[in-house]
Scaffold this motif. Structure first.
Motif, PDB file in Angstrom:
ATOM      1  N   GLY A   1      77.776  54.365 -71.713  1.00 55.34           N
ATOM      2  CA  GLY A   1      77.954  52.988 -71.966  1.00 55.34           C
ATOM      3  C   GLY A   1      77.560  51.775 -71.348  1.00 55.34           C
ATOM      4  O   GLY A   1      77.237  51.029 -72.008  1.00 55.34           O
ATOM      5  N   LEU A   2      77.609  52.025 -69.835  1.00 54.52           N
ATOM      6  CA  LEU A   2      77.174  50.873 -69.148  1.00 54.52           C
ATOM      7  C   LEU A   2      75.762  50.864 -68.674  1.00 54.52           C
ATOM      8  O   LEU A   2      74.949  50.081 -68.367  1.00 54.52           O
ATOM      9  N   ASP A   3      75.255  52.382 -68.374  1.00 54.35           N
ATOM     10  CA  ASP A   3      73.903  52.503 -67.929  1.00 54.35           C
ATOM     11  C   ASP A   3      72.972  52.347 -68.890  1.00 54.35           C
ATOM     12  O   ASP A   3      71.686  51.882 -68.700  1.00 54.35           O
ATOM     13  N   VAL A   4      73.241  52.555 -70.154  1.00 58.66           N
ATOM     14  CA  VAL A   4      72.011  52.941 -71.190  1.00 58.66           C
ATOM     15  C   VAL A   4      72.543  52.173 -72.383  1.00 58.66           C
ATOM     16  O   VAL A   4      71.888  52.420 -73.655  1.00 58.66           O
ATOM     17  N   SER A   5      73.463  51.310 -72.189  1.00 58.27           N
ATOM     18  CA  SER A   5      73.980  50.461 -73.526  1.00 58.27           C
ATOM     19  C   SER A   5      72.808  49.777 -74.180  1.00 58.27           C
ATOM     20  O   SER A   5      72.230  48.816 -73.389  1.00 58.27           O
ATOM     21  N   GLY A   6      72.932  50.059 -75.759  1.00 63.49           N
ATOM     22  CA  GLY A   6      71.749  48.954 -76.096  1.00 63.49           C
ATOM     23  C   GLY A   6      70.383  49.729 -76.197  1.00 63.49           C
ATOM     24  O   GLY A   6      69.603  49.312 -76.876  1.00 63.49           O
TER      25      GLY A   6
ATOM     26  N   GLY B   1      66.961  59.973 -55.890  1.00 61.92           N
ATOM     27  CA  GLY B   1      66.254  58.908 -57.045  1.00 61.92           C
ATOM     28  C   GLY B   1      66.361  57.423 -56.442  1.00 61.92           C
ATOM     29  O   GLY B   1      65.481  56.878 -56.689  1.00 61.92           O
ATOM     30  N   VAL B   2      67.218  57.116 -55.542  1.00 58.18           N
ATOM     31  CA  VAL B   2      67.513  55.570 -55.110  1.00 58.18           C
ATOM     32  C   VAL B   2      66.449  55.798 -53.826  1.00 58.18           C
ATOM     33  O   VAL B   2      65.781  54.547 -53.579  1.00 58.18           O
TER      34      VAL B   2
ATOM     35  N   LEU C   1      71.149  51.738 -57.995  1.00 60.77           N
ATOM     36  CA  LEU C   1      72.559  52.313 -57.825  1.00 60.77           C
ATOM     37  C   LEU C   1      73.376  51.028 -58.162  1.00 60.77           C
ATOM     38  O   LEU C   1      73.883  50.191 -57.407  1.00 60.77           O
ATOM     39  N   ARG C   2      73.901  51.088 -59.290  1.00 57.45           N
ATOM     40  CA  ARG C   2      74.969  50.390 -60.061  1.00 57.45           C
ATOM     41  C   ARG C   2      76.470  50.547 -59.683  1.00 57.45           C
ATOM     42  O   ARG C   2      76.835  51.825 -59.325  1.00 57.45           O
ATOM     43  N   TRP C   3      77.262  49.709 -59.742  1.00 54.82           N
ATOM     44  CA  TRP C   3      78.631  50.021 -59.685  1.00 54.82           C
ATOM     45  C   TRP C   3      79.225  50.979 -60.715  1.00 54.82           C
ATOM     46  O   TRP C   3      80.108  51.614 -60.529  1.00 54.82           O
TER      47      TRP C   3
ATOM     48  N   THR D   1      77.514  53.337 -62.043  1.00 57.75           N
ATOM     49  CA  THR D   1      77.350  54.684 -61.502  1.00 57.75           C
ATOM     50  C   THR D   1      78.288  55.368 -60.661  1.00 57.75           C
ATOM     51  O   THR D   1      78.727  56.470 -60.682  1.00 57.75           O
ATOM     52  N   VAL D   2      78.567  54.454 -59.666  1.00 59.03           N
ATOM     53  CA  VAL D   2      79.660  55.140 -58.636  1.00 59.03           C
ATOM     54  C   VAL D   2      80.830  55.132 -59.259  1.00 59.03           C
ATOM     55  O   VAL D   2      81.677  56.126 -59.254  1.00 59.03           O
ATOM     56  N   ALA D   3      81.622  54.199 -60.387  1.00 59.70           N
ATOM     57  CA  ALA D   3      82.636  54.386 -60.979  1.00 59.70           C
ATOM     58  C   ALA D   3      82.758  55.497 -61.741  1.00 59.70           C
ATOM     59  O   ALA D   3      83.578  56.510 -62.026  1.00 59.70           O
ATOM     60  N   GLY D   4      81.540  55.746 -62.568  1.00 55.31           N
ATOM     61  CA  GLY D   4      81.493  56.837 -63.678  1.00 55.31           C
ATOM     62  C   GLY D   4      81.735  58.196 -62.933  1.00 55.31           C
ATOM     63  O   GLY D   4      82.315  59.017 -63.347  1.00 55.31           O
ATOM     64  N   PHE D   5      80.757  58.230 -61.763  1.00 48.93           N
ATOM     65  CA  PHE D   5      80.832  59.590 -60.995  1.00 48.93           C
ATOM     66  C   PHE D   5      82.296  59.868 -60.400  1.00 48.93           C
ATOM     67  O   PHE D   5      82.626  60.819 -60.566  1.00 48.93           O
ATOM     68  N   ALA D   6      82.921  58.791 -59.857  1.00 50.14           N
ATOM     69  CA  ALA D   6      84.254  58.934 -59.414  1.00 50.14           C
ATOM     70  C   ALA D   6      85.160  59.589 -60.369  1.00 50.14           C
ATOM     71  O   ALA D   6      86.056  60.500 -60.321  1.00 50.14           O
ATOM     72  N   LEU D   7      84.958  59.064 -61.821  1.00 54.93           N
ATOM     73  CA  LEU D   7      86.021  59.433 -62.868  1.00 54.93           C
ATOM     74  C   LEU D   7      85.447  60.883 -63.259  1.00 54.93           C
ATOM     75  O   LEU D   7      86.322  61.947 -63.426  1.00 54.93           O
ATOM     76  N   VAL D   8      84.424  61.165 -63.256  1.00 53.47           N
ATOM     77  CA  VAL D   8      83.658  62.745 -63.598  1.00 53.47           C
ATOM     78  C   VAL D   8      84.172  63.514 -62.492  1.00 53.47           C
ATOM     79  O   VAL D   8      84.654  64.690 -62.757  1.00 53.47           O
TER      80      VAL D   8
END
Length: 295
Positions: free
Chosen positions: A135-140, A252-253, A260-262, A264-271
């Motif tokens: 939703g946040l990395d590829v939104s739109g 990649g980075v 490296l977006r916030w 990305t870190v938040a999503g991976f932490a949840l996963v």
């Protein structure tokens, strides 16, 4: 898990964190189907002689149907989905989305391993992490959403394949299983790869990336993974995706200048939290002891 299983786990985790970076390099000059066919062909040329030297090729002839099904769900399908998906999204995001595989395995095993409240919470967290990432990395970005969808479908296919290996192919030697699946991949996809043969000069780094994908990230990694499934089971083997995303994001980075977006870190932490909770073993309740009759 025993020491051998842990070593296999670490080896697969690293080897399957590298491909997303190498794929990104290879598809700069080569078509996705060419890359997947090349991976399969190179891996088969490495693995089949090993199986022949060990005298296990007979198992391939006897179980060709099983090996063919596995080739589709573990290599042809997900490899194509991931490689085409990376045309539209970063290698970092690809590695992170693949991390949902343990959640998929937990869902698929829900009949044999009941879903406790903790495991349900894990599933919810895992899917929330995917929602944050997508939703946040590829939104739109429609093409970005398409690429993310392809990678998520590949994760589902990986989950199915991991369980399939344990239940239907555990008796096939790893070198024969890996050699057979990669050989079938090469046979199926080579005609399509020839149609997309590069017309422009291909840089040396693209060929090097393809060679590394075939030898290390396919041949060696599949050998280790199939051995890991036999050693530790499908649920634990699927947890290699805990480490894969870390390797993928770092490469990649550092090497592809991906951001490296916030999110990305938040999503991976949840996963990661979701995977850990959803794959926790179901506690075994002790049955109360029957009273001893008094004489």
């Amino acid at each position: 898990m025993n020491r051998r299983a842990w070593l296999l786990f670490l080896l697969v985790s690293v080897l399957w964190g590298i491909p997303y970076f190498l794929i990104k390099v290879a598809i700069d000059d080569l078509s996705p189907v060419f890359v997947v066919a090349g991976r399969g062909l190179i891996a088969a040329l490495v693995l089949l002689p090993v199986a022949a030297a060990r005298g296990t090729l007979g198992a391939l002839r006897a179980r060709l149907g099983t090996v063919s099904v596995l080739a589709v769900v573990h290599i042809i399908g997900p490899f194509l989905l991931i490689t085409y998906g990376e045309v539209h999204i970063t290698s970092s995001l690809t590695g992170l989305l693949i991390a949902v595989e343990p959640v998929v395995i937990a869902l698929l095993l829900s009949r044999s391993e009941p879903l406790t409240r903790i495991r349900v919470a894990g599933l919810v967290l895992g899917f929330a992490g995917v929602a944050v990432l997508v939703g946040l990395d590829v939104s739109g970005d429609r093409l970005g959403l398409l690429g993310a969808g392809m990678v998520l479908l590949a994760a589902v296919s990986y989950g199915v394949a991991t369980i399939f290996v344990q239940r239907r192919a555990a008796d096939i030697p790893p070198e024969t299983l890996a050699g057979g699946t990669t050989a079938i991949t090469a046979v199926v996809l080579t005609p399509f790869a020839i149609l997309t043969w590069p017309t422009e000069p291909v840089h040396a780094n693209a060929w090097a990336a393809l060679a590394a994908l075939g030898v290390f990230c396919t041949a060696v990694a599949l050998l280790a993974f199939y051995a890991l499934v036999n050693e530790a089971g499908s649920n634990r083997a699927g947890l290699v995706t805990y480490v894969n995303p870390v390797v993928a994001v770092l490469l990649g980075v550092l090497l592809l200048n991906e951001s490296l977006r916030w999110s990305t870190v938040a999503g991976f932490a949840l996963v990661a939290a979701g995977c850990w909770l959803s794959t926790r073993p179901t506690p075994i309740r002790e049955q109360p002891a029957e009273p001893v009759p008094v004489a």
